[in-house]
Motif scaffolding. Structure first.
Motif, PDB file in Angstrom:
ATOM      1  N   GLY A 157      24.729   2.783   2.530  1.00 27.93           N
ATOM      2  CA  GLY A 157      24.002   2.700   1.482  1.00 27.93           C
ATOM      3  C   GLY A 157      22.426   3.175   1.990  1.00 27.93           C
ATOM      4  N   ARG A 158      21.550   2.901   0.883  1.00 23.13           N
ATOM      5  CA  ARG A 158      20.081   3.072   1.218  1.00 23.13           C
ATOM      6  C   ARG A 158      19.280   1.947   0.786  1.00 23.13           C
ATOM      7  NH1 ARG A 158      21.469   8.093  -1.227  1.00 23.13           N
ATOM      8  NH2 ARG A 158      20.335   7.415  -3.004  1.00 23.13           N
ATOM      9  N   VAL A 159      18.144   1.907   1.337  1.00 20.10           N
ATOM     10  CA  VAL A 159      17.257   0.758   0.731  1.00 20.10           C
ATOM     11  C   VAL A 159      15.881   1.433   0.683  1.00 20.10           C
ATOM     12  CG1 VAL A 159      16.702  -0.091   3.213  1.00 20.10           C
ATOM     13  CG2 VAL A 159      16.105  -1.458   0.991  1.00 20.10           C
ATOM     14  N   THR A 160      15.145   1.290  -0.177  1.00 23.25           N
ATOM     15  CA  THR A 160      13.964   1.969  -0.470  1.00 23.25           C
ATOM     16  C   THR A 160      12.996   0.733  -0.700  1.00 23.25           C
ATOM     17  OG1 THR A 160      14.507   2.738  -2.637  1.00 23.25           O
ATOM     18  CG2 THR A 160      14.604   4.205  -1.099  1.00 23.25           C
ATOM     19  N   ALA A 161      11.604   0.987  -0.876  1.00 24.04           N
ATOM     20  CA  ALA A 161      10.458   0.206  -1.122  1.00 24.04           C
ATOM     21  C   ALA A 161       9.611   0.973  -2.202  1.00 24.04           C
ATOM     22  CB  ALA A 161       9.661  -0.407  -0.056  1.00 24.04           C
ATOM     23  N   THR A 162       9.159   0.212  -3.193  1.00 25.59           N
ATOM     24  CA  THR A 162       8.460   0.813  -4.362  1.00 25.59           C
ATOM     25  C   THR A 162       7.582  -0.449  -4.768  1.00 25.59           C
ATOM     26  OG1 THR A 162       9.899   0.723  -6.216  1.00 25.59           O
ATOM     27  CG2 THR A 162       9.967   2.693  -4.894  1.00 25.59           C
ATOM     28  N   ASN A 163       6.603   0.156  -5.647  1.00 21.95           N
ATOM     29  CA  ASN A 163       5.709  -0.937  -6.293  1.00 21.95           C
ATOM     30  C   ASN A 163       5.743  -0.684  -7.948  1.00 21.95           C
ATOM     31  OD1 ASN A 163       4.155  -1.951  -4.275  1.00 21.95           O
ATOM     32  ND2 ASN A 163       3.059  -0.208  -4.129  1.00 21.95           N
ATOM     33  N   ARG A 164       5.713  -1.870  -8.737  1.00 25.18           N
ATOM     34  CA  ARG A 164       6.240  -1.800 -10.047  1.00 25.18           C
ATOM     35  C   ARG A 164       4.874  -2.111 -10.503  1.00 25.18           C
ATOM     36  NH1 ARG A 164       7.384  -6.666 -12.393  1.00 25.18           N
ATOM     37  NH2 ARG A 164       7.388  -8.448 -11.187  1.00 25.18           N
ATOM     38  N   ALA A 165       4.369  -1.568 -11.755  1.00 23.00           N
ATOM     39  CA  ALA A 165       3.181  -1.808 -12.492  1.00 23.00           C
ATOM     40  C   ALA A 165       3.478  -1.811 -14.015  1.00 23.00           C
ATOM     41  CB  ALA A 165       2.020  -0.799 -12.065  1.00 23.00           C
ATOM     42  N   PRO A 222       0.848  -1.261   0.109  1.00 21.77           N
ATOM     43  CA  PRO A 222       0.058  -0.129  -0.032  1.00 21.77           C
ATOM     44  C   PRO A 222       0.897   1.288  -0.058  1.00 21.77           C
ATOM     45  CG  PRO A 222      -0.760  -1.632   1.604  1.00 21.77           C
ATOM     46  CD  PRO A 222       0.663  -2.127   1.180  1.00 21.77           C
ATOM     47  N   PRO A 223       0.483   2.462  -0.681  1.00 22.48           N
ATOM     48  CA  PRO A 223       1.324   3.555  -0.792  1.00 22.48           C
ATOM     49  C   PRO A 223       1.576   4.223   0.373  1.00 22.48           C
ATOM     50  CG  PRO A 223      -0.287   3.411  -2.764  1.00 22.48           C
ATOM     51  CD  PRO A 223      -0.816   2.565  -1.577  1.00 22.48           C
ATOM     52  N   GLU A 224       0.720   4.171   1.243  1.00 26.11           N
ATOM     53  CA  GLU A 224       0.922   4.814   2.643  1.00 26.11           C
ATOM     54  C   GLU A 224       2.081   3.871   3.684  1.00 26.11           C
ATOM     55  OE1 GLU A 224      -2.691   2.222   2.769  1.00 26.11           O
ATOM     56  OE2 GLU A 224      -1.946   3.588   1.486  1.00 26.11           O
ATOM     57  N   ASN A 225       2.297   2.690   3.132  1.00 26.62           N
ATOM     58  CA  ASN A 225       3.059   1.792   3.885  1.00 26.62           C
ATOM     59  C   ASN A 225       4.228   1.480   3.196  1.00 26.62           C
ATOM     60  OD1 ASN A 225       1.158   1.568   5.923  1.00 26.62           O
ATOM     61  ND2 ASN A 225       0.136  -0.291   4.937  1.00 26.62           N
ATOM     62  N   LEU A 226       4.969   2.345   2.391  1.00 26.85           N
ATOM     63  CA  LEU A 226       6.049   2.168   1.614  1.00 26.85           C
ATOM     64  C   LEU A 226       7.351   2.493   2.726  1.00 26.85           C
ATOM     65  CD1 LEU A 226       5.525   3.561  -1.933  1.00 26.85           C
ATOM     66  CD2 LEU A 226       5.603   1.057  -1.198  1.00 26.85           C
TER      67      LEU A 226
END
Length: 545
Positions: free
Chosen positions: A512-520, A471-475
């Motif tokens: 470093g850095r770590v990020t979470a996204t959604n792919r569509a 969910p976008p609010e939980n990235l």
């Protein structure tokens, strides 16, 4: 909080050296401006003192040599005159005319501060300038004692000492005259009857080649001149003392007092349980004291942050452990009340499920609590990510069971290296792959991509799944401790919510850095979650890491 100095920054692998304000090379000693300042002050005071002492010693030796040379010239001149004028006439062998010599010395040569003595061919004294002139140095005699008064013992001892000293002086003069009668001029520095230092020159008096006697010339004002020079050294000593005192004062003001303040602030943190040290006036300094103040503030600030994190972690752990414990207690309280075997079996399964959940929680909490110690214990080294990811994905391929989600690795042909610790980095990739497989549907696939990009963090690793996404609010929330959001049908309690939190902690410890996204993207296999890690590369050869 004041800004943190470069020395207090995390020791990240591959991090560049902190830049310093350029200074002229001569101003630094061993990389320390404060050390150069202290050294310069102390060397200056010593150079002033030693320079004055060396100048005085050289001047004293030059003074004695100059007096000896001057007396030698005068004595040779007097000897030549006496050799021509002071000779008895009408005798077969030339002899010294004592009366004529005494008359000439009295009328023509009695300089102040000098003494002239004349000795015959046998070394016996015949003329003394103190006897033929009124220029006789001496000391004021003490007042006369009453007639018949006893002589004090200390006066008798003094008279004896003076007599012994006079005898020794006469012996030295006699030896000097004897050597001069042999035809060699003599120059010495000795003490006279009064105990003063004198420069003495003894010259043989000749008529043609015949030695007629010895002329001894003494100058007795050497000690006075040396005393003047010693007094001249006093300003050097006072200046050196003033410089040393100034250096001590500066050391006290700029080193001792600030260190005592830092010590007192550290004691305050210990005794009053304060969270950080803050001394803005010291932190603004550009020397080692300023570096120390900024480092201490950074250290205490880091400790304060760590304490806050530990408190939050302890509260989260307590909350997460209480949930299965509450469920277990409720099931145990209900178990004696059930009537049927089906209900008893249901409660037993619930108890087993809560025990497994509690065991998973304790294991993950233990791993998370040991993570900082493991990161600080292992020594960073160059790691080939091609090989590391290949080994990890190879394990998944060889142990994969029917129906499990496969893992596919995409990597460049050349190796990409990063400075770090292979154990924690391997845990990062395994956590992300396990998380992606748990969200992937049956028949899906987890893709791991290793590639090189432009920027300060040129190494990028992507872990993608084909699940429902985030969910976008939980990235950002997914990286918080104990956060879980499982799809329907997933086993309850199979995840503790610490996996992604551990991932972020390890990646940030490696710079470093770590990020979470959604792919569509339909071309990439539909929707799903994507976790992206960027890390610094190993610095090229010749560059300091």
């Amino acid at each position: 909080m004041a800004s943190v100095t470069a020395t207090a920054k995390a020791d990240l692998p591959g991090a560049p050296e902190p830049e310093e304000t350029p200074w002229r090379p001569w101003f630094r000693f061993g990389g320390s401006r404060l050390g150069a300042f202290i050294l310069a002050l102390n060397l200056l005071s010593l150079l002033i003192l030693f320079g004055g002492a060396l100048a005085l010693n050289e001047w004293r030796q030059g003074l004695i040599e100059a007096r000896q040379e001057s007396l030698t010239v005068q004595a040779e001149l007097l000897g030549n005159v006496l050799g021509e004028l002071g000779i008895s006439r009408g005798v077969p062998t030339p002899e010294l005319d004592v009366g004529e010599a005494a008359k000439w010395l009295r009328d023509n040569f009695v300089p102040a501060g000098q003494r002239v003595r004349l000795y015959d061919i046998n070394g016996l004294p015949v003329i003394d300038s103190y006897e033929v002139t009124e220029n006789i140095p001496g000391r004021i005699l003490p007042p006369a004692r009453p007639a018949g008064a006893p002589v004090p013992a200390d006066l008798i001892k003094k008279i004896d000492r003076d007599a012994e000293h006079k005898r020794l002086v006469e012996a030295e003069v006699a030896a000097e005259v004897e050597r001069a009668l042999a035809g060699e001029p003599q120059t010495t520095v000795r003490r006279n009857e009064s105990g003063d230092r004198v420069v003495s020159v003894s010259i043989p008096i000749r008529h043609v080649r015949q030695v007629l006697g010895v002329l001894t010339l003494e100058a007795g004002n050497v000690d006075e001149i040396l005393d003047d020079q010693r007094r001249a050294l006093v300003p050097f000593a006072l200046v050196a003392l003033a410089v040393n005192l100034s250096a001590s004062l500066l050391l006290h003001l700029f080193v001792a007092r600030p260190i005592r303040r830092l010590s007192a602030a550290a004691d305050q943190v210990k005794l009053q349980r304060a969270r950080a040290i803050s001394l803005p006036d010291l932190e603004e300094r550009k020397d080692e004291i300023g570096d120390l103040a900024r480092s201490l503030e950074s250290m205490t600030d880091t400790l304060s942050t760590r304490m806050d994190a530990i408190e939050r972690f302890a509260a989260d752990v307590s909350h997460e452990i209480k949930n299965p414990l509450t469920s277990i207690r409720s099931a145990l309280e209900t178990l004696p009340l059930v009537k049927t075997d089906a209900q008893r079996e249901k409660l037993t399964n619930l108890l087993q499920q809560d025990v497994r959940r509690l065991d998973r929680l304790i294991t993950d909490i233990s791993n998370a609590s040991r993570l900082d110690a493991e990161l600080s214990r292992d020594r960073p080294r160059a790691i080939d990510l091609n090989r590391l990811l290949g080994d990890i994905v190879g394990v998944y391929e060889t142990t994969m069971r029917p129906g499990e989600v496969p893992v596919r690795l995409e990597r460049p042909p050349h190796g990409l290296k990063v400075v770090g610790r292979d154990g924690p980095l391997g845990q990062v990739f395994r956590n992300l792959i396990d998380n992606a497989r748990s969200f992937s549907p049956e028949g899906g696939e987890v893709r791991v991509v290793l590639e090189e990009v432009e920027g300060d963090l040129p190494i990028r690793i992507r872990v993608e799944d084909q699940g429902p996404g985030i969910p976008p609010e939980n990235l950002e929330t997914v990286f918080e401790r104990f956060y879980t959001s499982r799809p329907k049908g997933a086993a309850f309690g199979s995840n503790s919510g610490l996996g992604l939190s551990i991932v972020r902690q390890i990646v940030e410890a490696h710079g470093g850095r770590v990020t979470a996204t959604n792919r569509a993207d339909a071309a990439e296999g539909g929707a799903g979650a994507r976790f992206e890690i960027v890390l610094p590369a190993t610095p090229p050869a010749g560059r300091r890491s």
